[in-house]
Design an enzyme around this catalytic site. Structure first.
Site, PDB file in Angstrom:
ATOM      1  CB  CYS B 173      -0.978  -0.004   1.168  1.00 46.25           C
ATOM      2  SG  CYS B 173      -0.171  -0.035   2.773  1.00 46.25           S
ATOM      3  CB  CYS B 333     -64.600 -22.467 -30.644  1.00 46.76           C
ATOM      4  SG  CYS B 333     -63.586 -20.988 -30.698  1.00 46.76           S
ATOM      5  CB  CYS B 343     -65.810  -2.043 -26.122  1.00 48.23           C
ATOM      6  SG  CYS B 343     -66.566  -3.124 -27.334  1.00 48.23           S
ATOM      7  CB  CYS B 373     -72.148  -8.916 -16.843  1.00 49.03           C
ATOM      8  SG  CYS B 373     -71.000  -7.926 -17.775  1.00 49.03           S
TER       9      CYS B 373
END
Lengths: 161, 551
Positions: B173, B333, B343, B373
């Site tokens: 260092c 299906c 929508c 609904c």
């Protein structure tokens, strides 16, 4: 500002470089160094002047710097990008290595490639099986390194005028 | 494992008694150990010795609960040896002891200190044979390569030094430091740099050497520089290396589980797998896994099919999830429809059926008044209509199921995924129950043994749910034959008893739980029977060639 990395680099700068290599930091950034390695005598790389850049970060010397060839190289362990594959720059790095020891290692790698993990397969194959072809390709890069040098010098000349 | 445990404190004797204790702790093991008669109580390294204590065998049907499994065990012992995995479960502690024993062995044979033997073994990746061979050839070369000081011990050579400010400059260092460490090689660095250097390398499991030369740091050096426990960390990472080098050792694949299983008849594993048995082992934390796939216990599905299913789920699960969360089926299906705006008046592109996105009803019933609904209306006429419609679509769904492979996959994947998430919920619930058991013991003075029924039931539930989950993966790869109808019936019954037991666990009141003890025991016993039936039914189906393995 003085950090461990910068202190180390200042010390590295004071160490006399070994024969055939030289390195110095950019004038405005001590963390980036430019280096030149002269190709070792009695090898195809002889007298080539190969340039490298060494990028240090604040982790240095606990982590290795990034070393990269700027000159075009033809060597089994150097990638097309100039990056090189060297154990001491990866898993065998030790914090006691400095700029001089890195460059010495790179220099000795030139004539002593590690064929088992090639970065440039073509170079590795030629080195193994077609030595004269290999030498020829290397000589081309040596000549190119001179041409680069010359161009740089001309640039300098122009600047002076 | 705590850091303060020193590696060398583990004597081989301790290891044995330790191991013995752990095995005795586990009722499953005691049962089998007594069946295979333990004669000496020595845990040895002899892989061929199949009579050793603490070594237990387990068949493909991993049923190891309580006493009712005893008749089952007999079946296991009757079947040929090749069907069984023989293994030892190890904790990290056992392995540390094992490595310590190996180190002691080497140090006595080669006349070295324990520290040096440890360094050499780490350097040779715990390959004792190679180390011995090369050491006999040229001890000095081996020592030098590993960084063990040839003459005198390294311990004497290492010194901790103190300096006044300005006396020492650390090479690494470049700073003036007051505390340094020096190995016998003479290289000296400040403690800070040394510590960083070591901590960077302890996870490698390899010998740590002086930054400048080949001299190895021994465990005293490591502990002194980087703090107590650092050498132990190195040992622990050494274990990783050891396990990875020995193919007969397997890490438990459960998250964060530090346990290892040693397979004694490793060579037989391919045979076991090829006979459609699942080589299941149980680690010390009671995690079951398949040693061939390193994946959770996937009984009754054979390894190959399990792998196929898991990769398929990995590849397709994103698609499946996306389809499930972003689309609805056309009520007429059954085509998948994504609503990408606009929508709620939908018109199916395929069958031109017009319906409402919100209630899936015929649009004509909405007339001009939009979104009625969303309001709640309890109209008995509508309900009857809905029922009719539901029945109709259910029939259609069934028909399409066989036609459409994606549908088939989604169907089974859904069931598989539902049980996977339920397993996690059950697991949470069981942890909660364990807490309850403790509470019970404290408040009502019920003994530990008496409270065990809860833990056992919880375990039975988790196991059965796993079998059920995998049976859906199995069903996906089966051809639709008469046998599959039987299979599905057995499956439905298993599912029913799983849910029954799971429901019992919803009781909150501890006293109520105790009152229902009999119920718990009955239900879990019943569940185990059905689980057995499921497994044997699966194996039979394989024998009759039901398993096509086709996607």
């Amino acid at each position: 500002m003085s950090t461990p990395a910068r202190r180390r680099l200042m010390r590295d700068l004071k160490v006399d470089p070994p024969d055939g290599v030289s390195a110095s930091p950019l004038t405005d950034n001590v963390m980036i160094w430019n280096a030149i390695i002269i190709g070792p005598a009695d090898t195809p790389f002889e007298d080539g002047t190969f340039r490298l850049s060494i990028n240090f970060d604040e982790q240095y010397p606990n982590k290795p710097p990034q070393v990269k060839f700027l000159s075009t190289m033809f060597h089994p362990n150097v990638y097309a990008s100039g990056e090189l594959c060297l154990d001491i720059l990866q898993n065998r790095w030790s914090p006691t290595f400095d700029v001089a020891s890195i460059l010495t290692s790179v220099q000795s790698l030139l004539n002593d490639p590690n064929i088992s993990s090639p970065a440039n397969v073509e170079a590795a194959n030629l080195y193994k099986d077609h030595t004269s072809q290999y030498a020829k390709r290397v000589r081309e890069t040596v000549e190119k390194s001179w041409a680069d040098d010359l161009m740089d010098n001309e640039d300098d000349d122009e600047m002076e005028e | 494992m705590s850091d303060d445990q020193s590696f060398m404190n583990y004597s081989p004797d301790e290891f044995e008694s330790d191991a013995e204790f752990e095995y005795e702790d586990d009722d499953e093991v005691v049962e089998v150990a007594s069946a295979s008669q333990s004669d000496d109580g020595v845990v040895d390294d002899d892989y061929d010795d199949d009579e050793g204590d603490g070594e237990f065998e387990e068949g493909d049907y991993e049923n190891d609960n309580a006493g009712d499994a005893s008749d089952f065990k007999q079946e296991d012992t009757l079947s040929t040896k090749k069907d069984l995995v023989e293994y030892k479960a190890h904790s990290t502690k056992d392995l540390v002891a094992k490595l310590s024993a190996q180190t002691k062995n080497i140090s006595s044979v080669l006349e070295l200190t324990d520290d040096n033997a440890l360094t050499l073994l780490q350097f040779y990746s715990w390959n004792s044979e190679r180390l011995m061979e090369e050491y006999m050839d040229d001890p000095d070369r081996v020592k030098t390569a590993a960084g063990v000081i040839v003459d005198g011990s390294t311990k004497a050579g290492s010194t901790f030094k103190k300096y006044n400010k300005g006396e020492f400059m650390c090479f690494i260092c470049c700073d003036e430091k007051t505390q340094t460490y020096q190995l016998s090689c003479g290289d000296e660095y400040c403690l800070d740099c040394y510590s960083k250097y070591i901590k960077d390398k302890t996870s490698s499991g390899k010998v740590i050497k002086c930054p400048n030369c080949d001299v190895a740091l021994n465990s005293q050096d490591l502990d002194f520089i980087a703090g107590e426990g650092e050498s132990f960390k190195l040992i622990e990472s050494s274990i990783k290396e050891y396990v990875e080098r020995h193919r007969s050792y397997k890490w438990c694949p459960s998250v964060d589980c530090p346990n290892v299983v040693e397979i004694l008849n490793f060579a037989d594993i391919p045979n076991i797998v090829s006979e459609n048995h699942v080589p299941v082992v149980t680690c010390n934390h009671n995690h079951q896994f398949c040693v061939s796939c390193s994946f959770e216990n996937h009984t009754p599905v054979p390894c190959g099919i399990a792998k196929q299913w898991v990769t398929k789920c990995k590849d397709d699960s994103e698609t499946a999830n996306w389809i499930m969360s972003n689309t609805q089926q056309c009520p007429k299906c059954d085509s998948s429809i994504e609503k990408n705006g606009g929508c709620n008046h939908m018109t199916c592109k395929k069958c031109r059926y017009e319906f409402c996105w919100i209630c899936s009803q015929d649009w004509t019933s909405h007339g001009t008044s939009y979104y009625q609904c969303t309001a709640f209306r309890d109209n008995p006429n509508d309900k009857a209509k809905n029922k009719e419609k539901e029945e109709l679509t259910a029939k259609q769904k069934l028909r399409n199921l066989t036609k459409n492979s994606l549908k088939k996959y989604l169907h089974y994947y859904n069931l598989y995924a539902v049980h996977e998430s339920s397993t996690k919920l059950d697991d949470k619930r069981c942890k909660f129950v364990e807490e309850k058991v403790r509470e019970l013991q404290e408040t009502s003075g019920i003994s530990w043994i008496e409270a065990q029924f809860l833990v056992e039931s919880a375990e039975a539930l988790l196991k059965a749910r796993k079998v059920l989950k995998w049976s859906y993966a199995f069903a996906y790869y089966c051809d639709r034959t008469g046998l599959l109808d039987i299979f599905e019936e057995v499956q439905a019954k298993l599912a029913e008893s799983v849910e029954n037991l799971s429901k019992l666990f919803e009781i909150e009141d501890p006293l109520e739980i105790v009152r229902n003890k009999l119920e718990f025991l009955n239900k879990s016993h019943f569940l185990q029977e059905r689980q057995k039936a499921m497994i044997s039914c699966t194996l039979e189906s394989i024998d009759y060639g039901c398993l096509s393995g086709k996607d």
